[in-house]
Scaffold this active site. Structure first.
Site, PDB file in Angstrom:
ATOM      1  N   HIS A  81       0.839  -1.213   0.030  1.00 12.41           N
ATOM      2  CA  HIS A  81      -0.068  -0.044   0.002  1.00 12.41           C
ATOM      3  C   HIS A  81       0.829   1.235   0.091  1.00 12.41           C
ATOM      4  O   HIS A  81       1.950   1.088   0.478  1.00 12.41           O
ATOM      5  CB  HIS A  81      -0.789   0.082   1.353  1.00 12.41           C
ATOM      6  CG  HIS A  81      -2.009   0.889   1.303  1.00 12.41           C
ATOM      7  ND1 HIS A  81      -1.915   2.309   1.658  1.00 12.41           N
ATOM      8  CD2 HIS A  81      -3.507   0.898   0.682  1.00 12.41           C
ATOM      9  CE1 HIS A  81      -3.043   2.882   1.336  1.00 12.41           C
ATOM     10  NE2 HIS A  81      -3.950   1.987   0.613  1.00 12.41           N
ATOM     11  N   LYS A  90     -14.738   1.710   5.943  1.00 15.57           N
ATOM     12  CA  LYS A  90     -14.637   3.096   6.262  1.00 15.57           C
ATOM     13  C   LYS A  90     -13.040   3.711   6.337  1.00 15.57           C
ATOM     14  O   LYS A  90     -12.754   4.712   6.082  1.00 15.57           O
ATOM     15  CB  LYS A  90     -15.334   3.719   7.483  1.00 15.57           C
ATOM     16  CG  LYS A  90     -16.609   3.515   7.548  1.00 15.57           C
ATOM     17  CD  LYS A  90     -17.571   4.290   6.385  1.00 15.57           C
ATOM     18  CE  LYS A  90     -19.025   4.251   6.406  1.00 15.57           C
ATOM     19  NZ  LYS A  90     -19.705   5.069   5.456  1.00 15.57           N
ATOM     20  N   VAL A 141       3.381  -6.364  25.225  1.00 13.88           N
ATOM     21  CA  VAL A 141       2.182  -6.824  26.188  1.00 13.88           C
ATOM     22  C   VAL A 141       0.920  -6.583  25.185  1.00 13.88           C
ATOM     23  O   VAL A 141       0.605  -5.431  24.604  1.00 13.88           O
ATOM     24  CB  VAL A 141       2.257  -5.844  27.430  1.00 13.88           C
ATOM     25  CG1 VAL A 141       0.896  -6.221  28.152  1.00 13.88           C
ATOM     26  CG2 VAL A 141       3.114  -6.239  28.113  1.00 13.88           C
TER      27      VAL A 141
END
Length: 706
Positions: A180, A326, A706
């Site tokens: 992209h 969207k 984490v």
């Protein structure tokens, strides 16, 4: 402490892009303890290598046309090519990589597992027998023959092929992300970049700039949506984030597990010392005010080899499933980047499972079964063929109680000692966070929860941290794990997978013979607390900021006090420690982690998860951790560096996915076509290091996400 962020499979382009995503522990039939690697599988050349091949072909065509032209060295182009070819062959032979096409084809045949027994030499059988005898005794060694060795190699090849096929299919689905245009505009390392050879080539890709040069307006959102800053101290807003993540956050590929973050967990992660409220960003529906997207950043000081800088960990990128068309995720990433720039931070770290431009490190998930029956029932692991459930459960039994003298829970009075031990231990790695005592207290103790009256455990407990104190009152070891359950989406019998994740640990056995390891490294430390005296400057960065220097000008200044900074002095790197230190470390870590497993069982955890960072490879096999099907790739935003070893290579097929291995191959090619001594030395070092089993040395990646 590092963050996780990510979205489900169909989350648009940058949903994975800037997300630090440790995926939920996926169901895996490869939960059995790993076997030692007997051979190195043939390595696939990556696209960059293909490009190099094309360039080399072009060079050869040119040389054919100019073969008769003599250069300044008195050699024709053809003679120079032959000389380089011989040099490359000599280098390969020196490193044990084979010196001819015949050697390579023999290696492929052996690694494929389809070779006849005659292709396995007596020398290979003897080497394997000696290795097996050292680990398992003479009876097991005598069972090693050419016939069963060929079968083992075939099985290893099946594992390798299955793993690579799985990763390949995932990568095809993610190819649009990597290609992209978003990444072409970002300050990240690109596959087409020249490889980093010298240390002075490591550093920022783009320079930091003052706030007035940063975009002042928020990035535009699609119609009907609006930006909002989430106040994590507001219980209602924190609950909204929890609800959004619970329904829409990361799932495994089969949609059977989804992370179940508690409000206490989010509070622990998002309120890291020095956190910025403007880095907790949400998107609401303008008309209903419903929270439909979220992203966050956590401040950390990151060290990459010899250079340190202020950075942000991008976490919890999540978009509501119904709104992923969207394309909110790329806008979320750009907006959190803008907010970080406004506060003077221009670097970030993030993790995803897929390959984006360009991984600095890659590690693999491993799982240690605790509740074998439950894991089999929910499809997390499989019972081996011809084995009963009873026998399967017995395989993973642990001792009835811990047997480690001096073991106790960490208390606040231990912060100074634990902080020092952690800073020294973490300095060994090529890439690691730098924690002040204040941060150590937060990440290890602030998630302890509240004591339950009349019962064991604590309400809202997220972290479990233990220390080992010797008879002199000195803390010699520490280890911690945290709780991150996953919702089980397709089981009528069980609703939650109670998973513990290995967090940070440290031990002083790696500092044997270091006369400074037991004493204060600096005279400015307070004798009672071990922290810097209040009469001394708190840190380079704090002093500079107090003097009026702007935050964007202080990115390379440390948050550590002079006392804390001195803790890192004179520490040997992980890959330069002598064999006897590695042996002592392996023995100690196996004892510590076995103790951790017993504690996790006693607190009703079903599984203990980790990735192959830090020194984890030294205990995975002995403690019966099995490889999962998930990989975690680490990315640095606006920082150029050589790849960092992530503990990959102990299992078949892992080398093909390791950025360090790819870098070594690339440098070996380059070394064969250059007279640059620096390149040749680096290539030789990389190839030699790449051949070392991580189970013997660990990894260079000291970051626990984490």
């Amino acid at each position: 402490m590092s963050g996780i962020a990510g979205t489900s499979q169909d989350t648009s382009v940058a949903a994975s892009a800037s997300s630090s995503s440790t995926r939920p522990a996926a169901a895996s039939s490869s939960i059995a303890p790993p076997s030692p690697s007997l051979t190195t599988a043939p390595v696939k050349e990556q696209e960059q290598d293909d490009d190099d091949d094309q360039e080399n072909d072009d060079e050869e065509e040119e040389e054919e046309g100019t073969a008769a032209i003599t250069g300044a060295d008195g050699l024709t182009a053809k003679q120079r090519k032959k000389k380089k070819s011989k040099a490359a062959a000599k280098l390969r032979k020196k490193l044990g990589l084979g010196g001819s096409p015949t050697d390579a084809s023999e290696g492929k045949l052996l690694a494929s597992g389809s070779s006849r027994e005659g292709k396995i030499s007596d020398e290979v059988v003897s080497q394997v027998q000696r290795a097996v005898q050292a680990e398992h005794g003479s009876v097991a060694a005598n069972a090693v023959t050419k016939a069963n060795l060929a079968k083992v190699m075939a099985m290893m090849n099946l594992e390798r092929d299955a793993m690579l096929k799985s990763q390949d299919s995932k990568q095809k689905a993610q190819k649009a992300i990597a290609d992209h245009k978003f990444w072409k505009t970002q300050p990240v390392m690109k596959p087409t970049d020249a490889p980093v050879v010298k240390s002075d080539q490591e550093g920022s890709i783009e320079a930091s700039v003052p706030p007035e040069q940063v975009r002042q307006e928020p990035y535009p959102l699609p119609a009907d949506f609006e930006w909002v800053m989430i106040d994590v101290d507001n219980e209602g807003e924190l609950k909204e984030v929890y609800d959004l993540l619970s329904a829409n956050y990361v799932e495994d590929d089969d949609a059977t597990f989804r992370f179940d973050y508690s409000p206490e967990f989010l509070h622990w992660v998002l309120k890291h010392p020095g956190y910025q409220k403007t880095w907790h960003i949400g998107v609401r529906v303008a008309s209903t005010k419903k929270l439909v997207a979220f992203i966050s950043g956590i401040p950390h000081e990151l060290r990459v080899r010899e250079k340190s800088y202020q950075s942000t960990e991008i976490n919890f990128l999540c978009v509501h499933k119904k709104l992923r068309s969207k394309r909110l995720a790329p806008v979320l990433i750009k907006e959190v980047t803008r907010q970080c720039h406004l506060t003077g931070v221009f670097h970030a770290i993030y993790t995803v499972g897929s390959v984006l431009p360009t991984p600095v490190s890659c590690s693999r998930y491993y799982h240690r079964t605790i509740n074998a029956k439950k894991l089999a029932e929910i499809g997390f692991s499989a019972i081996p063929h011809n084995m009963s459930m009873e026998a399967h459960v017995k395989r993973f039994e642990l001792p009835a109680k811990t047997n480690l003298p001096g073991l106790r829970e960490m208390e606040r009075r231990d912060v100074a000692q634990v902080g020092k031990l952690m800073r020294r231990y973490m300095r060994r790695f090529d890439m690691a966070p730098r924690f002040s005592d204040h941060e150590v207290e937060h990440i290890l103790l602030s998630g302890r929860g509240e004591a339950c009256q009349g019962g064991r455990g604590r309400k809202g407990q997220v972290t479990w941290t233990y220390v080992v104190e010797n008879s002199e009152g000195r803390i010699t070891d520490m280890f911690a794990f945290y709780s991150l359950p996953s919702s089980i989406l397709d089981s009528d019998k069980h609703q939650s997978l109670n998973a513990a994740y290995l967090f940070y640990y440290a031990t002083d056995v790696v500092f044997q013979g270091d006369c400074d390891c037991d004493s204060d490294s600096s005279g400015v430390c307070d004798a009672e607390t071990g922290r810097a005296s209040t009469s001394q400057p708190s840190s380079e960065r704090a002093v500079a900021l107090a003097a009026g220097k702007a935050a964007w000008q202080c990115n390379s200044l440390t948050n550590l006090t002079s006392c804390e900074l001195a803790d890192e002095a004179r520490v040997a790197a992980w890959d330069s420690e002598p064999a006897h230190i590695k042996t002592a470390l392996k023995t100690r870590l196996n004892l510590l982690i076995n103790t951790l497993l017993i504690i996790a069982r006693d607190h009703d955890f079903d599984v203990v998860n980790c990735v192959t960072v830090m020194d984890n490879a030294l205990f995975l096999q002995q403690q019966k951790f099995g490889p999962g099907d998930g990989f975690l790739r680490f990315y640095l935003f606006n920082w150029r560096t050589k790849p960092v070893a992530g503990g990959m290579g102990a299992r078949p097929g892992e080398a093909e996915l390791d950025p360090v291995q790819a870098y070594a191959r690339s440098m070996a090619k380059r070394a064969a076509h250059t007279d640059d001594d620096d390149v040749k030395r680096l290539a030789e070092q990389l190839i030699r290091n790449a051949a070392i089993n991580p189970a013997e040395v660990g990894s260079g990646n000291g970051i626990v996400m984490v």
